[in-house]
Design an enzyme around this catalytic site. Structure first.
Site, PDB file in Angstrom:
ATOM      1  N   ASP A 125       0.728  -1.021   0.210  1.00  0.00           N
ATOM      2  CA  ASP A 125       0.047   0.087   0.019  1.00  0.00           C
ATOM      3  C   ASP A 125       0.791   1.306  -0.055  1.00  0.00           C
ATOM      4  O   ASP A 125       2.060   0.931   0.595  1.00  0.00           O
ATOM      5  CB  ASP A 125      -0.940   0.153   1.064  1.00  0.00           C
ATOM      6  CG  ASP A 125      -2.214   0.715   0.965  1.00  0.00           C
ATOM      7  OD1 ASP A 125      -3.232   0.481   0.642  1.00  0.00           O
ATOM      8  OD2 ASP A 125      -2.041   1.981   1.096  1.00  0.00           O
ATOM      9  N   LEU A 135     -16.745 -10.873  -1.068  1.00  0.00           N
ATOM     10  CA  LEU A 135     -16.524 -10.838   0.400  1.00  0.00           C
ATOM     11  C   LEU A 135     -17.400  -9.581   1.013  1.00  0.00           C
ATOM     12  O   LEU A 135     -17.667  -8.578   0.337  1.00  0.00           O
ATOM     13  CB  LEU A 135     -15.094 -10.676   0.853  1.00  0.00           C
ATOM     14  CG  LEU A 135     -13.969 -11.296   0.580  1.00  0.00           C
ATOM     15  CD1 LEU A 135     -12.747 -10.825   1.207  1.00  0.00           C
ATOM     16  CD2 LEU A 135     -14.054 -12.882   0.921  1.00  0.00           C
ATOM     17  N   GLU A 142     -17.945  -7.050   4.200  1.00  0.00           N
ATOM     18  CA  GLU A 142     -17.477  -6.519   5.413  1.00  0.00           C
ATOM     19  C   GLU A 142     -18.141  -7.183   6.570  1.00  0.00           C
ATOM     20  O   GLU A 142     -19.316  -7.383   6.520  1.00  0.00           O
ATOM     21  CB  GLU A 142     -17.728  -4.992   5.402  1.00  0.00           C
ATOM     22  CG  GLU A 142     -16.716  -4.230   4.417  1.00  0.00           C
ATOM     23  CD  GLU A 142     -17.144  -2.855   4.504  1.00  0.00           C
ATOM     24  OE1 GLU A 142     -16.958  -2.321   5.349  1.00  0.00           O
ATOM     25  OE2 GLU A 142     -17.217  -2.062   3.458  1.00  0.00           O
ATOM     26  N   ASN A 162     -24.184  -7.831  -7.146  1.00  0.00           N
ATOM     27  CA  ASN A 162     -24.367  -6.799  -6.172  1.00  0.00           C
ATOM     28  C   ASN A 162     -25.903  -6.222  -6.303  1.00  0.00           C
ATOM     29  O   ASN A 162     -26.590  -5.639  -5.542  1.00  0.00           O
ATOM     30  CB  ASN A 162     -23.525  -5.813  -6.175  1.00  0.00           C
ATOM     31  CG  ASN A 162     -22.490  -6.157  -4.947  1.00  0.00           C
ATOM     32  OD1 ASN A 162     -22.456  -7.260  -4.317  1.00  0.00           O
ATOM     33  ND2 ASN A 162     -21.417  -5.375  -5.024  1.00  0.00           N
ATOM     34  N   PHE A 178     -30.838 -12.325   2.465  1.00  0.00           N
ATOM     35  CA  PHE A 178     -31.163 -11.081   2.053  1.00  0.00           C
ATOM     36  C   PHE A 178     -32.566 -10.793   1.817  1.00  0.00           C
ATOM     37  O   PHE A 178     -32.827 -10.050   0.945  1.00  0.00           O
ATOM     38  CB  PHE A 178     -30.216 -10.747   0.759  1.00  0.00           C
ATOM     39  CG  PHE A 178     -28.899 -10.511   0.893  1.00  0.00           C
ATOM     40  CD1 PHE A 178     -27.889 -11.343   1.478  1.00  0.00           C
ATOM     41  CD2 PHE A 178     -28.473  -9.113   0.767  1.00  0.00           C
ATOM     42  CE1 PHE A 178     -26.517 -10.940   1.923  1.00  0.00           C
ATOM     43  CE2 PHE A 178     -27.056  -8.746   1.139  1.00  0.00           C
ATOM     44  CZ  PHE A 178     -26.171  -9.822   1.538  1.00  0.00           C
ATOM     45  N   ALA A 225     -36.105  -7.181   6.091  1.00  0.00           N
ATOM     46  CA  ALA A 225     -36.398  -5.871   6.008  1.00  0.00           C
ATOM     47  C   ALA A 225     -35.955  -5.163   6.982  1.00  0.00           C
ATOM     48  O   ALA A 225     -35.573  -5.409   8.113  1.00  0.00           O
ATOM     49  CB  ALA A 225     -38.075  -6.024   6.035  1.00  0.00           C
ATOM     50  N   CYS A 261     -20.650  -0.542  -1.244  1.00  0.00           N
ATOM     51  CA  CYS A 261     -20.458  -1.553  -2.674  1.00  0.00           C
ATOM     52  C   CYS A 261     -21.968  -1.360  -3.381  1.00  0.00           C
ATOM     53  O   CYS A 261     -21.919  -1.219  -4.390  1.00  0.00           O
ATOM     54  CB  CYS A 261     -20.382  -2.704  -1.888  1.00  0.00           C
ATOM     55  SG  CYS A 261     -18.579  -2.837  -1.253  1.00  0.00           S
ATOM     56  N   LYS A 305     -24.065  -1.877   8.912  1.00  0.00           N
ATOM     57  CA  LYS A 305     -24.212  -3.006   9.421  1.00  0.00           C
ATOM     58  C   LYS A 305     -23.700  -3.510  10.406  1.00  0.00           C
ATOM     59  O   LYS A 305     -22.804  -2.594  11.072  1.00  0.00           O
ATOM     60  CB  LYS A 305     -24.297  -4.108   8.438  1.00  0.00           C
ATOM     61  CG  LYS A 305     -22.809  -4.226   7.754  1.00  0.00           C
ATOM     62  CD  LYS A 305     -22.641  -5.211   6.536  1.00  0.00           C
ATOM     63  CE  LYS A 305     -22.477  -6.505   7.022  1.00  0.00           C
ATOM     64  NZ  LYS A 305     -21.864  -7.382   5.957  1.00  0.00           N
TER      65      LYS A 305
HETATM   66  C1  UGA Z   1     -21.747  -6.436  -0.451  1.00  0.00           C
HETATM   67  C2  UGA Z   1     -22.002  -8.061  -1.186  1.00  0.00           C
HETATM   68  O1  UGA Z   1     -22.872  -8.864  -0.211  1.00  0.00           O
HETATM   69  C3  UGA Z   1     -20.616  -8.662  -1.204  1.00  0.00           C
HETATM   70  O2  UGA Z   1     -20.890 -10.025  -1.747  1.00  0.00           O
HETATM   71  C4  UGA Z   1     -19.766  -8.079  -1.893  1.00  0.00           C
HETATM   72  O3  UGA Z   1     -18.182  -8.605  -2.167  1.00  0.00           O
HETATM   73  C5  UGA Z   1     -19.555  -6.642  -1.473  1.00  0.00           C
HETATM   74  O4  UGA Z   1     -20.785  -5.996  -1.309  1.00  0.00           O
HETATM   75  C6  UGA Z   1     -18.579  -5.921  -2.336  1.00  0.00           C
HETATM   76  O5  UGA Z   1     -18.939  -5.537  -3.399  1.00  0.00           O
HETATM   77  O6  UGA Z   1     -17.460  -5.517  -1.774  1.00  0.00           O
HETATM   78  P1  UGA Z   1     -21.174  -5.581   2.247  1.00  0.00           P
HETATM   79  O7  UGA Z   1     -21.608  -4.334   1.371  1.00  0.00           O
HETATM   80  O8  UGA Z   1     -19.950  -5.569   2.595  1.00  0.00           O
HETATM   81  O9  UGA Z   1     -21.259  -6.683   1.019  1.00  0.00           O
HETATM   82  O10 UGA Z   1     -22.208  -6.065   3.012  1.00  0.00           O
HETATM   83  P2  UGA Z   1     -23.773  -6.918   2.859  1.00  0.00           P
HETATM   84  O11 UGA Z   1     -23.681  -8.056   3.996  1.00  0.00           O
HETATM   85  O12 UGA Z   1     -24.051  -7.296   1.698  1.00  0.00           O
HETATM   86  O13 UGA Z   1     -24.750  -5.587   3.441  1.00  0.00           O
HETATM   87  C7  UGA Z   1     -25.133  -4.450   2.643  1.00  0.00           C
HETATM   88  C8  UGA Z   1     -26.076  -3.672   3.175  1.00  0.00           C
HETATM   89  O14 UGA Z   1     -27.454  -4.603   3.013  1.00  0.00           O
HETATM   90  C9  UGA Z   1     -25.985  -3.645   4.753  1.00  0.00           C
HETATM   91  O15 UGA Z   1     -26.589  -2.297   5.121  1.00  0.00           O
HETATM   92  C10 UGA Z   1     -27.033  -4.485   5.270  1.00  0.00           C
HETATM   93  O16 UGA Z   1     -27.573  -4.221   6.625  1.00  0.00           O
HETATM   94  C11 UGA Z   1     -28.186  -4.562   4.440  1.00  0.00           C
HETATM   95  N1  UGA Z   1     -28.982  -6.035   4.308  1.00  0.00           N
HETATM   96  C12 UGA Z   1     -28.425  -6.996   4.075  1.00  0.00           C
HETATM   97  C13 UGA Z   1     -30.363  -5.888   4.697  1.00  0.00           C
HETATM   98  O17 UGA Z   1     -30.819  -4.551   4.610  1.00  0.00           O
HETATM   99  N2  UGA Z   1     -31.131  -6.811   4.673  1.00  0.00           N
HETATM  100  C14 UGA Z   1     -30.521  -8.057   4.063  1.00  0.00           C
HETATM  101  O18 UGA Z   1     -31.560  -9.269   4.152  1.00  0.00           O
HETATM  102  C15 UGA Z   1     -29.124  -8.106   3.992  1.00  0.00           C
END
Ligand code: UGA
Length: 435
Positions: free
Chosen positions: A30, A152, A154, A207, A248, A251, A259, A320
């Site tokens: 980095d 992945l 976070e 995504n 996913f 609600a 992302c 999250k």
């Molecule tokens: C997301 C994707 O899930 C990963 O596969 C991807 O690698 C990553 O983006 C990326 O492009 O780098 P991330 O944003 O870290 O991962 O987290 P998620 O677990 O996907 O959550 C995203 C948002 O959706 C959070 O605010 C979470 O609270 C919300 N969420 C998730 C909901 O409101 N309801 C759900 O059922 C699931």
């Protein structure tokens, strides 16, 4: 294999640490020397469960971190590019960090290399990388480029890395495909081999689809409130159908994080450039923005529009649980809207520090749940931290000004909600129609 990982964000650092853990010789690079120093001291520059432990058991053995990209390129056979690709206000992807890395590779390449693009890049970028190296820089050594998008999350990056559903390898070179497959073999996962554009599209489409699933269930939740249905059971019933799946479908306040917002906007932008309509993805993003406003409307309604100078306590700032990331977090927009309505704001988050919230101006930053609930008129749960599931509402009711809870993440079961209501609280979740 001698691997370098360029860009020590959460994707890069997780990749470097986990690839070292399965026995590769890895160097993480980095340009931020302070970050490198910190990692070399065994400290992760962000909050990511388990990552520190694995870092510390591998560092200085077969895992090293440097700020010298020349050395990293010269000493490695395979380079993973994991630098950031943010978007501009207009939705265009900023690929300047990728270009910088490619220029360095062009300058310092000293033999056959496999260049693996892990960063989320616009469709066509991997071909451009080849073009720059071959035709602009006129690189004399052999190299191959592989598109290997990252999936992945976070907060669960390590678990995701060791339990990946698939590895997508976009390349037309058999040798490079085999090399990348060899690296991932210990993870015992499935491979999908495609061309560049398809691999790049799989990342964006995944995504966009996940974000659409969330917006879909949020719209259903809003409808549930009007027709007396319970969205948790609806989601469960839907998810029991294997064609739909249970994941996913939670609600809540809508998705946050960098992302989904970034990638949907980039994809919509790409579709406009080639005159293809992408209405569903664009709508998912619009529905998501509205979901934040719905929470604010609920607060207004439950306080019977008497909001001026009332105190709102925000429980949870991060986008999250299990991360310290507040980028595009629903909480930030909601706080701004409540401030516009002249509400006083108190916040508590188990991991976020005061410095991260300075752009929000005048808010009261609290050190624990009960300090944040003291004198408040409404408690609003915006992140599903475990700690909030164990709040003693009996104790809280003695210190709150009004007994009102807005649960933007549906963290309580129906039985727990019944107990909370028995204590004299007004409770409102998302898609549950309980007041
Ligand atoms: C997301 C994707 O899930 C990963 O596969 C991807 O690698 C990553 O983006 C990326 O492009 O780098 P991330 O944003 O870290 O991962 O987290 P998620 O677990 O996907 O959550 C995203 C948002 O959706 C959070 O605010 C979470 O609270 C919300 N969420 C998730 C909901 O409101 N309801 C759900 O059922 C699931």
């Amino acid at each position: 294999m001698k691997i370098s990982v360029i860009g020590m964000g959460y994707v890069g650092l997780t990749t470097a640490v986990c690839l070292a853990d399965i026995g590769n010789e890895v160097v993480g690079v980095d340009s931020n020397i302070e970050k490198i120093k910190q990692i070399n001291n065994g400290v992760i520059p962000f909050f990511e469960p388990q990552l520190g432990e694995i870092l510390n058991r591998n560092i200085n053995n077969n895992l090293n971190f440097i700020d010298d990209i020349e050395k990293a390129i010269k000493d490695s056979d395979i380079m993973f590019i994991t630098v950031g690709t943010p978007i501009s206000e207009t939705g265009e992807v900023d690929t300047s960090q990728i270009y910088e890395v490619v220029q360095s590779i062009g300058k310092y390449i000293n033999g056959y290399k496999v260049i693996v693009t892990k960063s989320t890049v616009p469709i066509g970028m991997n071909n451009k990388i080849i073009n720059i190296l071959k035709n602009e820089i006129k690189v004399q050594h052999n190299f191959d480029v592989v598109s290997n998008p990252e999936f992945l999350r976070e907060g669960s990056a390590v678990v995701d890395m060791f339990n990946m559903d698939r590895v997508v390898i976009g390349s037309n070179c058999k040798k490079a495909i085999e090399i990348v497959q060899e690296i991932y073999k210990p993870f015992d996962t499935k491979f999908l081999i495609t061309g560049f554009e398809t691999a790049e599209m799989i990342k964006y489409a995944s995504n966009a689809f996940l974000a659409t699933k969330i917006s879909f269930i949020n719209e259903i939740a809003n409808l549930c409130e009007k027709v007396n249905a319970d969205v948790l059971s609806v989601a469960m019933g839907m998810g029991m159908d294997r064609r739909i799946g249970t994941e996913f479908l939670k609600a809540g306040v809508g998705y946050g994080g960098s992302c989904f917002h970034k990638d949907i906007n980039a994809l919509v932008n790409i579709s406009k450039m080639v005159n293809a309509d992408l209405e569903i993805a664009a709508t998912a993003e619009r529905v998501n923005n509205n979901q934040r406003k719905k929470i604010v409307q609920k607060i207004e309604k439950i306080l019977e529009n008497d909001v001026r100078d009332k105190t709102a306590t925000i429980l949870g700032i991060t986008f999250k649980a299990n991360t310290d990331d507040i980028r595009c977090a629903p909480s930030i927009d909601i706080i701004k809207m409540l401030k516009e309505m002249k509400m006083r704001i108190k916040v508590y988050d188990p991991i976020v520090n005061k410095e991260q919230l300075k752009e929000l101006g005048d808010i009261v930053f609290c050190k624990n749940v009960y300090e944040s609930l003291e004198g408040t008129d409404v408690a609003i749960v915006l992140t599903e931290w475990d700690e909030f599931k164990n709040i003693d509402w009996e104790k809280a009711k003695k210190i709150m000004n009004q007994k009102i809870i807005i649960d933007g993440r549906n963290i309580y079961s129906l039985n727990e909600i019944k107990e909370i209501i028995k204590l004299g609280y007004k409770y409102n979740g998302v898609g549950r129609n309980i007041v």
